[in-house]
Design a protein around this motif. Structure first.
Motif, PDB file in Angstrom:
ATOM      1  N   VAL A 159       4.485   4.697  -4.734  1.00 46.86           N
ATOM      2  CA  VAL A 159       5.230   5.460  -3.744  1.00 46.86           C
ATOM      3  C   VAL A 159       4.401   5.454  -2.468  1.00 46.86           C
ATOM      4  O   VAL A 159       3.201   5.775  -2.497  1.00 46.86           O
ATOM      5  N   MET A 160       5.036   5.104  -1.352  1.00 48.05           N
ATOM      6  CA  MET A 160       4.319   4.924  -0.088  1.00 48.05           C
ATOM      7  C   MET A 160       4.788   5.967   0.922  1.00 48.05           C
ATOM      8  O   MET A 160       5.988   6.224   1.058  1.00 48.05           O
ATOM      9  N   LYS A 161       3.839   6.552   1.620  1.00 44.53           N
ATOM     10  CA  LYS A 161       4.104   7.567   2.636  1.00 44.53           C
ATOM     11  C   LYS A 161       3.907   6.940   4.014  1.00 44.53           C
ATOM     12  O   LYS A 161       2.829   6.417   4.324  1.00 44.53           O
ATOM     13  N   PHE A 162       4.955   6.992   4.846  1.00 41.01           N
ATOM     14  CA  PHE A 162       4.936   6.396   6.177  1.00 41.01           C
ATOM     15  C   PHE A 162       5.182   7.459   7.247  1.00 41.01           C
ATOM     16  O   PHE A 162       5.776   8.505   6.972  1.00 41.01           O
ATOM     17  N   THR A 163       4.762   7.150   8.475  1.00 40.14           N
ATOM     18  CA  THR A 163       5.241   7.922   9.609  1.00 40.14           C
ATOM     19  C   THR A 163       6.704   7.568   9.834  1.00 40.14           C
ATOM     20  O   THR A 163       7.230   6.610   9.259  1.00 40.14           O
ATOM     21  N   ARG A 164       7.338   8.333  10.692  1.00 37.67           N
ATOM     22  CA  ARG A 164       8.750   8.070  10.977  1.00 37.67           C
ATOM     23  C   ARG A 164       8.960   6.665  11.538  1.00 37.67           C
ATOM     24  O   ARG A 164       9.994   6.043  11.313  1.00 37.67           O
ATOM     25  N   GLY A 165       7.965   6.159  12.223  1.00 35.60           N
ATOM     26  CA  GLY A 165       8.066   4.826  12.813  1.00 35.60           C
ATOM     27  C   GLY A 165       7.642   3.702  11.899  1.00 35.60           C
ATOM     28  O   GLY A 165       7.665   2.531  12.299  1.00 35.60           O
ATOM     29  N   GLY A 166       7.226   4.017  10.653  1.00 33.18           N
ATOM     30  CA  GLY A 166       6.928   2.973   9.685  1.00 33.18           C
ATOM     31  C   GLY A 166       5.464   2.646   9.505  1.00 33.18           C
ATOM     32  O   GLY A 166       5.130   1.648   8.858  1.00 33.18           O
ATOM     33  N   GLU A 167       4.565   3.483  10.020  1.00 33.57           N
ATOM     34  CA  GLU A 167       3.135   3.253   9.821  1.00 33.57           C
ATOM     35  C   GLU A 167       2.699   3.852   8.488  1.00 33.57           C
ATOM     36  O   GLU A 167       2.944   5.026   8.216  1.00 33.57           O
ATOM     37  N   LEU A 168       2.053   3.062   7.649  1.00 34.56           N
ATOM     38  CA  LEU A 168       1.624   3.520   6.338  1.00 34.56           C
ATOM     39  C   LEU A 168       0.522   4.562   6.459  1.00 34.56           C
ATOM     40  O   LEU A 168      -0.466   4.356   7.158  1.00 34.56           O
ATOM     41  N   VAL A 169       0.698   5.680   5.743  1.00 30.30           N
ATOM     42  CA  VAL A 169      -0.259   6.786   5.764  1.00 30.30           C
ATOM     43  C   VAL A 169      -1.008   6.891   4.441  1.00 30.30           C
ATOM     44  O   VAL A 169      -2.217   7.127   4.405  1.00 30.30           O
ATOM     45  N   MET A 170      -0.286   6.736   3.323  1.00 28.66           N
ATOM     46  CA  MET A 170      -0.892   6.921   2.012  1.00 28.66           C
ATOM     47  C   MET A 170      -0.063   6.181   0.974  1.00 28.66           C
ATOM     48  O   MET A 170       1.157   6.030   1.134  1.00 28.66           O
ATOM     49  N   THR A 171      -0.715   5.737  -0.085  1.00 29.80           N
ATOM     50  CA  THR A 171      -0.033   5.103  -1.206  1.00 29.80           C
ATOM     51  C   THR A 171      -0.418   5.797  -2.497  1.00 29.80           C
ATOM     52  O   THR A 171      -1.604   5.999  -2.763  1.00 29.80           O
ATOM     53  N   LEU A 172       0.582   6.187  -3.275  1.00 24.84           N
ATOM     54  CA  LEU A 172       0.375   6.715  -4.618  1.00 24.84           C
ATOM     55  C   LEU A 172       0.660   5.602  -5.612  1.00 24.84           C
ATOM     56  O   LEU A 172       1.688   4.920  -5.518  1.00 24.84           O
ATOM     57  N   GLY A 173      -0.240   5.415  -6.570  1.00 28.10           N
ATOM     58  CA  GLY A 173      -0.106   4.315  -7.501  1.00 28.10           C
ATOM     59  C   GLY A 173      -0.750   3.054  -6.956  1.00 28.10           C
ATOM     60  O   GLY A 173      -1.336   3.043  -5.866  1.00 28.10           O
ATOM     61  N   GLU A 174      -0.624   1.977  -7.712  1.00 28.19           N
ATOM     62  CA  GLU A 174      -1.251   0.710  -7.356  1.00 28.19           C
ATOM     63  C   GLU A 174      -0.257  -0.410  -7.579  1.00 28.19           C
ATOM     64  O   GLU A 174       0.463  -0.428  -8.589  1.00 28.19           O
ATOM     65  N   TYR A 175      -0.216  -1.345  -6.644  1.00 26.44           N
ATOM     66  CA  TYR A 175       0.758  -2.434  -6.681  1.00 26.44           C
ATOM     67  C   TYR A 175       0.655  -3.218  -7.992  1.00 26.44           C
ATOM     68  O   TYR A 175      -0.409  -3.744  -8.356  1.00 26.44           O
ATOM     69  N   ASP A 176       1.771  -3.269  -8.700  1.00 23.91           N
ATOM     70  CA  ASP A 176       1.924  -4.049  -9.927  1.00 23.91           C
ATOM     71  C   ASP A 176       0.992  -3.620 -11.063  1.00 23.91           C
ATOM     72  O   ASP A 176       0.748  -4.401 -11.991  1.00 23.91           O
ATOM     73  N   VAL A 177       0.496  -2.389 -11.018  1.00 23.89           N
ATOM     74  CA  VAL A 177      -0.373  -1.888 -12.080  1.00 23.89           C
ATOM     75  C   VAL A 177       0.214  -0.594 -12.628  1.00 23.89           C
ATOM     76  O   VAL A 177       0.570   0.311 -11.873  1.00 23.89           O
ATOM     77  N   THR A 178       0.333  -0.503 -13.952  1.00 22.92           N
ATOM     78  CA  THR A 178       0.821   0.724 -14.590  1.00 22.92           C
ATOM     79  C   THR A 178       0.064   0.928 -15.895  1.00 22.92           C
ATOM     80  O   THR A 178      -0.509  -0.021 -16.440  1.00 22.92           O
ATOM     81  N   SER A 179       0.072   2.195 -16.369  1.00 24.09           N
ATOM     82  CA  SER A 179      -0.742   2.490 -17.548  1.00 24.09           C
ATOM     83  C   SER A 179      -0.160   3.597 -18.405  1.00 24.09           C
ATOM     84  O   SER A 179      -0.881   4.301 -19.087  1.00 24.09           O
ATOM     85  N   GLY A 180       1.161   3.773 -18.363  1.00 21.09           N
ATOM     86  CA  GLY A 180       1.798   4.734 -19.254  1.00 21.09           C
ATOM     87  C   GLY A 180       2.022   6.094 -18.633  1.00 21.09           C
ATOM     88  O   GLY A 180       1.491   6.436 -17.576  1.00 21.09           O
ATOM     89  N   SER A 181       2.801   6.905 -19.342  1.00 22.81           N
ATOM     90  CA  SER A 181       3.297   8.171 -18.803  1.00 22.81           C
ATOM     91  C   SER A 181       2.258   9.281 -18.702  1.00 22.81           C
ATOM     92  O   SER A 181       2.533  10.317 -18.096  1.00 22.81           O
ATOM     93  N   ASP A 182       1.101   9.118 -19.288  1.00 26.37           N
ATOM     94  CA  ASP A 182       0.085  10.166 -19.201  1.00 26.37           C
ATOM     95  C   ASP A 182      -1.028   9.838 -18.222  1.00 26.37           C
ATOM     96  O   ASP A 182      -1.975  10.609 -18.077  1.00 26.37           O
TER      97      ASP A 182
END
Length: 390
Positions: A159-182
């Motif tokens: 999940v990516m957090k942007f300014t209203r104009g589309g500048e990236l501020v923060m990213t939750l998680g990691e691209y193409d990496v997952t490790s289960g529900s816990d």
């Protein structure tokens, strides 16, 4: 709230107008909570709607949208849309083929902002960007109380957090990496997002690969908590025969596709379990409150896609987009009883092919985006004084 597992209602149409689609009235009166400026948001019957076939206006630069995955209306009544440019065919984007095979069209940016009249304000998100900044495969969009734009990327687990104009501020998680529900850091197929304006906590329907709602701090990204169906711990090993399900039997104990999420003004969290054909309601702590099954015999992708509230102070009506039955259901939020429906499958104005994104503006007008071959957003305006009728 009353916990009810199934409903049976009949579809009713308004024969008076070709493009008017009217919600079915309930027999039992709901709690009053209308907006003073819109008669259709008041009274005992759900509001009536008619499609506005003129919205949106033509987009600039020969833009065309692919499958629409998210629709959100911000505090300015601007309508934000996320779509999948990669779903467009060469024929639909002939102007950018090498060599061009025709004069139209060009894939629109992945995120588009429209003003209330349907004019494009801006668009951002282009495949030429660095993948660390590009919201590839967007799914779920939310503009928070601080004007930050949150975009989920379900196939890539972030999940990516942007300014209203589309500048990236923060990213939750990691691209193409997952490790289960816990896992407290990584995500697994996030689909829907809601940010609480009081606590600035970010609630994520983390549900294409995982089976949970997970909560982070909206400023720091710090993990807060997570939970699964019925407020229990998620279990990724749980199996349920959805294709052979008995609609009159016990519901699944875990979520299947945690797809939509929205928070109410009175502190409740509503979760759409898409293939589970149900809505579950929680307190923000994760404490389970209630469940409602919608169209229990629905197979395939299920009936519970995304949720929206009517804009009156009591948020009297709860709308549910159903991308398998190609319609929108309306529920009385007080007791989760289904009181109406509108729409049917098709490509004509007012019809749907896989309604997948939906939200409501301050006057109660609905905006519905389609993820199948329709690839559009339709506006349904409130009919002043309209009442559901048989």
């Amino acid at each position: 709230m009353t916990i009810t597992r199934s409903v049976a209602i009949r579809r009713l149409r308004n024969p008076a107008a070709l493009l008017t689609i009217v919600f079915v009235a309930a027999c039992d009166p709901p709690q009053d909570g209308g907006r003073p400026e819109t008669d259709a948001n008041q009274g005992d019957a759900p509001p009536a709607f008619q499609v506005d076939a003129s919205w949106p206006l033509e987009m600039p630069d020969k833009w065309i949208m692919g499958s629409v995955t998210a629709v959100f209306v911000d505090a300015r009544d601007h309508v934000w849309v996320a779509h999948l440019p990669e779903t467009l065919t060469p024929e639909e984007t002939s102007a950018v083929q090498d060599p061009p095979i025709g004069s139209c069209c060009v894939p629109a940016p992945s995120v588009i902002e429209f003003d209330p009249d349907g004019r494009v304000v801006q668009g951002w998100g282009d495949p030429s960007q660095d993948i660390a900044e590009y919201p590839r495969n967007p799914h779920g969009l939310f503009v928070d109380h601080n004007d930050f734009v949150w975009v989920g990327t379900f196939r890539h687990h972030r999940v990516m957090k942007f300014t209203r104009g589309g500048e990236l501020v923060m990213t939750l998680g990691e691209y193409d990496v997952t490790s289960g529900s816990d896992d407290t850091r990584l995500l697994g197929g996030p689909a829907g997002i809601w940010v609480d304006p009081g606590s600035n906590e970010v609630f994520i329907a983390d549900g294409y690969a995982n089976r949970r709602v997970v909560v982070f701090d909206g400023e720091t990204g710090e993990y807060r908590r997570h939970w699964g169906a019925y407020g229990d711990p998620p279990d990724d090993e749980y199996r349920y025969d959805y294709a052979g399900r008995d609609p009159d039997g016990p519901p699944p104990l875990q979520w299947s596709t945690v797809h939509g999420i929205i928070g109410s003004a009175d502190g409740l969290i509503y979760v759409a379990d898409r293939r589970g054909n149900r809505i579950q309601v929680f307190r923000q702590s994760g404490e389970y409150v209630a469940e409602k099954t919608i169209a229990p015999r629905t197979l395939a992708s299920g009936s519970a896609f995304v949720l929206a509230f009517s804009p009156d102070p009591g948020q009297q009506w709860l709308y549910l987009a159903d991308g398998t039955n190609h319609k929108v259901w309306t529920l009385r939020r007080e007791d989760l009883e289904v009181v109406g429906e509108f729409g049917r499958g098709g490509r004509q104005a007012g019809q749907f092919l896989r309604p997948h994104g939906m939200d409501v503006d301050s006057r109660g007008n609905l905006y519905v985006g389609e993820a199948s071959t329709g690839r559009r957003v339709q506006k349904f305006t409130v009919v002043p004084g309209g009442q559901g009728s048989s």
